[in-house]
Enzyme design. Sequence first.
Site, PDB file in Angstrom:
ATOM      1  N   ASP A 491       0.807  -1.215   0.000  1.00  0.00           N
ATOM      2  CA  ASP A 491       0.000   0.000   0.000  1.00  0.00           C
ATOM      3  C   ASP A 491       0.840   1.265   0.000  1.00  0.00           C
ATOM      4  OD1 ASP A 491      -2.713  -0.561  -0.042  1.00  0.00           O
ATOM      5  OD2 ASP A 491      -2.713  -1.195   2.051  1.00  0.00           O
TER       6      ASP A 491
HETATM    7  C1  BGC Z   1       0.196   1.355   6.361  1.00  0.00           C
HETATM    8  C2  BGC Z   1      -0.186   0.169   5.527  1.00  0.00           C
HETATM    9  C3  BGC Z   1      -1.668   0.147   5.343  1.00  0.00           C
HETATM   10  C4  BGC Z   1      -2.122   1.498   4.766  1.00  0.00           C
HETATM   11  C5  BGC Z   1      -3.601   1.547   4.499  1.00  0.00           C
HETATM   12  C6  BGC Z   1      -0.354   2.615   5.771  1.00  0.00           C
HETATM   13  O1  BGC Z   1      -0.051   3.683   6.576  1.00  0.00           O
HETATM   14  O2  BGC Z   1       1.584   1.415   6.487  1.00  0.00           O
HETATM   15  O3  BGC Z   1       0.267  -1.025   6.125  1.00  0.00           O
HETATM   16  O4  BGC Z   1      -2.025  -0.870   4.479  1.00  0.00           O
HETATM   17  O5  BGC Z   1      -1.737   2.526   5.609  1.00  0.00           O
HETATM   18  O6  BGC Z   1      -4.376   2.041   5.524  1.00  0.00           O
HETATM   19  C1  NOJ Z   2      -1.915  -3.699   5.328  1.00  0.00           C
HETATM   20  C2  NOJ Z   2      -3.053  -3.746   4.372  1.00  0.00           C
HETATM   21  O1  NOJ Z   2      -4.228  -4.115   5.048  1.00  0.00           O
HETATM   22  C3  NOJ Z   2      -2.755  -4.727   3.259  1.00  0.00           C
HETATM   23  O2  NOJ Z   2      -3.817  -4.712   2.332  1.00  0.00           O
HETATM   24  C4  NOJ Z   2      -1.457  -4.390   2.607  1.00  0.00           C
HETATM   25  O3  NOJ Z   2      -1.194  -5.339   1.602  1.00  0.00           O
HETATM   26  C5  NOJ Z   2      -0.332  -4.340   3.609  1.00  0.00           C
HETATM   27  N1  NOJ Z   2      -0.677  -3.434   4.671  1.00  0.00           N
HETATM   28  C6  NOJ Z   2       0.997  -3.911   2.990  1.00  0.00           C
HETATM   29  O4  NOJ Z   2       1.000  -2.581   2.667  1.00  0.00           O
END
Ligand code: BGC
Ligand code: NOJ
Length: 829
Positions: A491
Site C-alpha cells: 500500500d
Molecule cells: C500502512 C499500511 C496500510 C495502509 C492503508 C499505511 O499507513 O503502512 O500497512 O495498508 O496505511 O491504511
Molecule cells: C496492510 C493492508 O491491510 C494490506 O492490504 C497491505 O497489503 C499491507 N498493509 C501492505 O501494505
Amino acid sequence: MRFGHFDDERREYVIERPDTPLPWINYLGCEDYFGLISNTAGGYSFYKDARLRRLTRYRYNNAPLDMGGRYVYLRDDDPQHARSRAWSPTWMPMRRSLDSYQCRHGMGYTIIKSQLDGIESQTCYFVPLGASLEIWELTLTNHRAKRADLSVFSAVEFCLWDANDDSTNFQRNYSTGEVEILDGVIYHKTEYRERRDHFAYFACSEPLAGFDTDREAFLGPYRGWDSPQVVEKGQAFNSVAHGWQPVGVHQVKVRLEPGEQKKIIFLLGYHENPRDDKFDPPGSQTINKRTVKGMIERYLKPDEVEKAFRALRAYWDDLLGRLTVSSPDVHTNRMVNIWNAYQVMITFNLSRSASYFESGIGRGIGFRDSNQDLLGFVHLVPGRARERILDLAATQLPSGGAYHQYQLLTKRGNNDVGSNFNDDPLWQVLSVSAYIKETGDWGILDEPVPYDNRPGSEEALYGHLQRSIQYTLDRLGPHGLPLIGRADWNDCLNLNCFSDSPGQSFQTTTNKEGRTAESVFIAGLFVLAAKEMAELARRYSESRTVKTKPAFELQPATFYREAARKLEEIVWSVGWDGKWFRRAYDDFGHVLGSQENDEGRIFIEPQGICVMAGLGLENGRAAQALDSVSEHLATPHGIVLQQPAFTRYYLHLGEISSYPPGYKENASIFCHTNPWIMIAETRVGRGARAHDYYLRTNPSAREELSDLHRCEPYVYAQMIAGRDAPTHGEAKNSWLTGAAAWNYVAITQWILGVRPTFDGLEVAPVVPPDWKGFEVERLFRGVRYRIRVERRGPGNGVRLEVDGKPISGNIIPLPKDGTTTVSVLVLLE
Ligand code: BGC
Ligand code: NOJ
C-alpha cells in the site's frame, strides 16, 4: 523472557503477570456481537461494526495504554481489612498489587483470576452463540478464616454508538446521553428518541445495593477509573445520567462465610426493536423492554450460562477439529491446531477493523485483505466464505476494478478510499478458485452478483472473474508490465502520488496520470491468477450448472494461458535483474528493486509471488532469486521487505519512504510476505529452509523472546522491526493481518503439503529431511482424511496408499458417496 505459558490441552494461553509489555488481548464473539479484551479486562464491545455500533467507549493511545474496559471493583466493607480495602481483581484500573494473578485467553473467552487477602475472584467473559450480548461470570471465594463482607461494583462506560463522532463531536454529545433504569437493569438509550431503534443494556443477577449511570457521580470530580469515589466510600449514588458521560455501574453487597463461594452474573447486551414498537406505552419516550426481557432473564441463570459456555467450546472443538497436525515440532502443532486457525477466524470476522492497533474507525473490510484471508478460513466456514465472496464481488466496479474497502454494516464500497489499487481484483480469482477447490461448489460461478451494488447490473460471478483478469490486461504500461495504480500489495509504494503536503493521504492522493509506473509484483500475481483462471475456464464450461448462454463472452482457457505466458515473457525481459526479480518501474520509467538502485535494491514481494506463479522453476532462476533473499533479506527474526531501507523521503516513492528505516513498509519484517517465500522454497524443494523461515516468525517459537517481541506470543503481528530499526525484533500491529492466513496456507498446504485441488486432496510434503514423519487429519468435502506420512528417503518424492491400496500420482481421488473416512499412508522418498 516469558510472561506466561501455553496450555495446549485447554487451548489457552496463560498469562502469569498483569504487566505484559503491551496489553495482550483476545476477542469475544464470533457472529454479530464482538468485543476485544485485554489480559487486564481492558477493551470494548460493538455490534457488527466497530465504528458505527460501538457499545462501550475506549480511548486509544491513552496513558496508561489500556484504559477503559469491563471492570469489576471489589471493596472490603469490613473496616479491619484496611490493606485490601478496594482493588481491581483484574489489576487494572486500580493496579493494586495482587497476591496472585492469572489470565487465560481461550477460544472466544477470557478468564481472569486473582486473589488478594484471602478473597479469590475469577471472571469469565464470553459471548454466547446466537445472542448479541456478553456475559461476565464472576465467582468469588472466601479463603479467609472469617466471614467477609464485600461490595462488588461493575463498571462500563457507554459509547454514544458512532465511535468517530463519540470521540470528536463533544458540542453535541455532552447533551445527548440518556439512560433508563428498571429492575436493576441499566439501559443506555442515547439517540433512541430519534432515529435509532437499538439500545444497550447492562444487567446483574443479584439485587442491587445501588447503581450509577453518571460518570462524574461514580468517579468523582478530577478522578479517573483508578480511584472512583463511590468505590472508596462504598456506596453508589443511584445517579441518573442526563447528557455528559453515561456509564453503567451496579453495586452488589456480598457476605461470604469462610470457604463460601458465590457467583454473580453481569450481562452487557445490544438489542433492536421493531421501528413501530419502540416505545412502551406507545407514544411515550420509554423503551419497549418486553422484547428483551426473555433474553436477559435467560442469561442471568447460572445453568444457562454454563450451557452457553459449553456450546461455545463445542463450536470451537468442531472448527478446530477440521484440520489437525501432529508433527515433530511443537510450534507447528500448536499454531496449526489452535492459534493460527483461531486468528484466521478472527481476521475473517473483522478484517482490519478493530484491534489494539486498528481503532475500529479507520478501515473497513479490505477487498484484497478479505480475499486473501479467505485462503485461510475457507475450510473452516465454507458457507460463510461463500457469502463473503459474493459480498466482496458485489462491491466490484464494472471496469473489473474494486473498491479498496467496504463497510460490514452496509456492505457498500467505501467512497472515502475509493479504488485503483491495481492488484485488488486479481486476489478475487485466487479466493474463488480456493473456495471451489475446497468445496466443489461450481454453482457459485453462476450466482448473479451486481457491480457496485447497483440493482440491475447483476452478472454471474464468473463474469466478475473475467473482468478481474481483463482489468490488468487493460492497464499495461510502457514496458508491457501492469500499471501499478495507487499501489499494489504494498500500500505504501505510491508511485503516482508525489505528495509534498504534510498530512495528505498517501492512499488517496494521485498527482500523476498513472500511465507510466508499473509493477513486477502485479505481473507475478497476474501469472498466478491467470493460470488459475485457465483451469477455472476449462472446467467451468464443462460443469456449468446453468446451461443458458451467459450474457458475456466466455474466454477459453487458452486465452488465459496465453495471457499468462505473454506476461511471463515480459517479466523475463524487463523484470529480471540477473539475480532476482525487480520490483517496479517508477513514473520516470526508472527501475526499482535492481542492482542499479542505491536504496530499495531488492524487494521480497516479487521473489515470493513470481516463484509461486511458477516462474523460474525450470531455468534455475527461482532458486537463484530465493538465494538472493536469503543473502540480502533474511534475518534471525524473519525476512525484511527490502534492502537497503530508504533513508529519506522520496517524493516519487511515497509512503514507503515516509517510515523510519526498519519500520512498516520501509524494510520491516512484514509477516504477511514471509510465507510467500516459504511457499516458494517448497516449490524449489527446500523443506529445511522453508520450515526454518516458518519458525523465525512463528509467534509460539518467539515466546521466549517476549520481552523483545512484546506482542502476544500466540498470534501473528503484521510486522516485526527490521534490521535497520533500533528495535530490531520488536513486533507491532498484532492480530488483524494477512500474516494469519498466509502462514496457515504455507505450513498446511505447502510445507506439510496437504492441499485441496479440484479433483481431490493432494499430498506433497516438503518438510525438513530430519523429520521422520507426521500425521494430518483433515475434513475435506465432508470426508475425514487421516494421513500418515513416513519418511523412507531424504527427498520430497511420494508414494501413496489409500485405504491400503497403492495409487498412482499424489492426488487422493474423491471417494464414493457415503464414505466418511479415508486413511492415507504417504511414503516420502
Ligand atoms: C500502512 C499500511 C496500510 C495502509 C492503508 C499505511 O499507513 O503502512 O500497512 O495498508 O496505511 O491504511
Ligand atoms: C496492510 C493492508 O491491510 C494490506 O492490504 C497491505 O497489503 C499491507 N498493509 C501492505 O501494505
